[in-house]
Design a protein around this motif. Structure first.
Motif, PDB file in Angstrom:
ATOM      1  N   GLU A   1      36.160  48.466  40.832  1.00 37.83           N
ATOM      2  CA  GLU A   1      38.205  48.739  41.376  1.00 37.83           C
ATOM      3  C   GLU A   1      37.931  50.149  42.476  1.00 37.83           C
TER       4      GLU A   1
ATOM      5  N   THR B   1      48.631  34.010  46.894  1.00 41.24           N
ATOM      6  CA  THR B   1      49.460  33.224  45.615  1.00 41.24           C
ATOM      7  C   THR B   1      50.355  32.641  45.396  1.00 41.24           C
TER       8      THR B   1
ATOM      9  N   LYS C   1      47.722  50.116  45.840  1.00 38.96           N
ATOM     10  CA  LYS C   1      47.266  50.612  44.670  1.00 38.96           C
ATOM     11  C   LYS C   1      48.493  51.572  44.696  1.00 38.96           C
TER      12      LYS C   1
ATOM     13  N   THR D   1      54.740  44.502  44.994  1.00 44.17           N
ATOM     14  CA  THR D   1      53.903  43.645  45.063  1.00 44.17           C
ATOM     15  C   THR D   1      53.475  42.203  44.751  1.00 44.17           C
TER      16      THR D   1
ATOM     17  N   HIS E   1      53.061  40.857  41.877  1.00 43.82           N
ATOM     18  CA  HIS E   1      52.206  40.866  40.725  1.00 43.82           C
ATOM     19  C   HIS E   1      52.679  38.881  40.328  1.00 43.82           C
TER      20      HIS E   1
ATOM     21  N   THR F   1      51.521  38.946  36.768  1.00 41.97           N
ATOM     22  CA  THR F   1      51.373  38.942  35.198  1.00 41.97           C
ATOM     23  C   THR F   1      51.133  40.737  35.689  1.00 41.97           C
TER      24      THR F   1
ATOM     25  N   SER G   1      49.842  42.181  33.389  1.00 40.19           N
ATOM     26  CA  SER G   1      48.761  43.202  33.103  1.00 40.19           C
ATOM     27  C   SER G   1      48.767  44.020  34.170  1.00 40.19           C
ATOM     28  N   GLU G   2      48.643  42.904  35.294  1.00 43.48           N
ATOM     29  CA  GLU G   2      47.748  43.403  36.582  1.00 43.48           C
ATOM     30  C   GLU G   2      48.922  44.471  37.083  1.00 43.48           C
ATOM     31  N   ILE G   3      50.221  45.062  37.241  1.00 39.38           N
ATOM     32  CA  ILE G   3      50.612  45.779  37.547  1.00 39.38           C
ATOM     33  C   ILE G   3      50.362  46.919  36.586  1.00 39.38           C
TER      34      ILE G   3
ATOM     35  N   ARG H   1      47.437  48.197  35.090  1.00 40.04           N
ATOM     36  CA  ARG H   1      45.789  48.541  35.923  1.00 40.04           C
ATOM     37  C   ARG H   1      46.123  48.637  37.216  1.00 40.04           C
ATOM     38  N   TYR H   2      47.581  47.865  37.887  1.00 37.71           N
ATOM     39  CA  TYR H   2      47.728  48.867  39.195  1.00 37.71           C
ATOM     40  C   TYR H   2      48.184  50.455  38.863  1.00 37.71           C
TER      41      TYR H   2
END
Length: 351
Positions: A162, A220, A284, A304, A306, A308, A310-312, A314-315
């Motif tokens: 990470e 993406t 990040k 960003t 993103h 999903t 969930s990805e945000i 995590r970031y």
């Protein structure tokens, strides 16, 4: 930067034209050298050549991984990928086929998956990618009826690395080493205040005054219009350029993706920052700053790109714990009803 198999000539109008030449074939490369249009066409040409140079899968034994890959390369799932993604997928799949292409798909078991991935203990990053592409093939095999189940389900590769989220102290250290007006600072501010990947910043067009940064993300395909932060506008104004690219090389040409990454890495090294400070960590840091400013997950995603939440999450995991804790305590103290609730001792049934 030099691109393999790329040649140039000057036409009768004095314009420089580029083309991809390999194995006697010539493919025209449109756009300016190093531009988004140029890079996409180059990746597509390289992918087409790689496909032509691979051993024919038509003669591969029915039910083998080689035959499965041949069908997958012609599938809508594969062809819908971007040219650069197709090249990356094919590279990993062909590496797998070099050793296991002759094996039957319906005979693969979970222990086989573990043995294949286990060989990459010294190269965990390669092992992670290999497992992803093996799953791609196996899930496609299930879709077309070659298997009933995916034997890679539940298989684990290696713990992914990470990227470190830059701290405010590290950001300040870079800014002190590279003041506004330097190309290094402009590259830094483009990464930090746009929240984009380095591959997208390298191909980013310079926004005019009052306009927004417009990005079509390479990974993406997401299309974004990002407002220009005042600090980024100062950096852009302090580094005027006659090129359409937001940042250009010392020779006035647009950066390649690889060249931009090397340029930023060199600037970080010269700022005497720790080795865990990478360009991607600024993306990040941008998400962290947005979270600390009270932005919602959807607002952060609008910057960003993103897809999903969930990805945000995590970031934004690195959002200041101290600040969030202080906010939580303030809210708790403000809730007078809970704070003044009388304490009852004993069994309520006896009262």
């Amino acid at each position: 930067m030099r691109f393999k198999y790329v040649h140039a000539f000057i036409d009768r109008h004095g314009h420089t034209r580029y083309y991809f030449r390999r194995n006697g074939r010539r493919i025209k490369l449109p756009g300016a050298f190093g531009s988004h249009e140029f890079l996409d066409a180059y990746a597509a040409a390289l992918d087409e050549q790689c496909q032509d140079n691979q051993p024919s899968r038509k003669s591969a034994g029915h039910g083998t991984f080689a035959a499965l890959a041949h069908r997958y390369y012609a599938s809508p799932q594969f062809l819908a990928l971007s040219p650069t993604s197709r090249t990356g997928y094919r590279r990993a799949i062909e590496r797998f086929l070099g050793e296991h292409g002759h094996r039957r798909v319906d005979q693969m078991k979970r222990e086989h998956v573990d043995m294949i991935i286990g060989k990459f203990a010294e190269k965990p990053g390669v092992g992670i990618i290999m497992l992803k592409r093996l799953r791609t093939l196996l899930r496609y095999a299930v879709e077309i009826g070659w298997r009933e189940t995916d034997p890679s389900f539940g298989a684990r590769a290696y713990k992914s690395h990470e990227f470190h989220t830059w701290t405010e102290g590290e950001i300040e250290q870079f800014e002190q080493r590279w003041p506004i007006g330097t190309r290094e600072r402009l590259a830094f501010d483009l990464l930090l205040y746009s929240g984009q990947r380095g591959s997208d910043v390298a191909r980013m067009a310079r926004p005019s005054l009052g306009d927004k940064i417009r990005v079509a993300q390479q990974k993406t395909g997401a299309k974004l219009a990002i407002s220009v932060h005042p600090n980024l506008r100062r950096s852009l104004d302090a580094c005027p350029s006659g090129h359409v690219a937001a940042i250009a090389t010392a020779y006035g040409r647009p950066f390649s993706v690889k060249g931009f990454g090397q340029f930023v890495a060199d600037a970080i090294r010269k700022a005497a920052l720790p080795t865990h400070c990478k360009a991607h960590g600024l993306r990040k840091a941008a998400a962290r700053r947005l979270a600390e400013a009270g932005c919602t997950l959807h607002e952060i995603a609008a910057v960003t790109g993103h897809k999903t939440l969930s990805e945000i999450e995590r970031y934004t995991r690195a959002a200041s714990q101290e600040a969030l804790n202080a906010s939580a305590i303030e809210k708790q103290a403000a809730n007078k009803q809970v704070a003044t609730l009388p304490l009852r001792i004993g069994n309520p049934a006896e009262k």
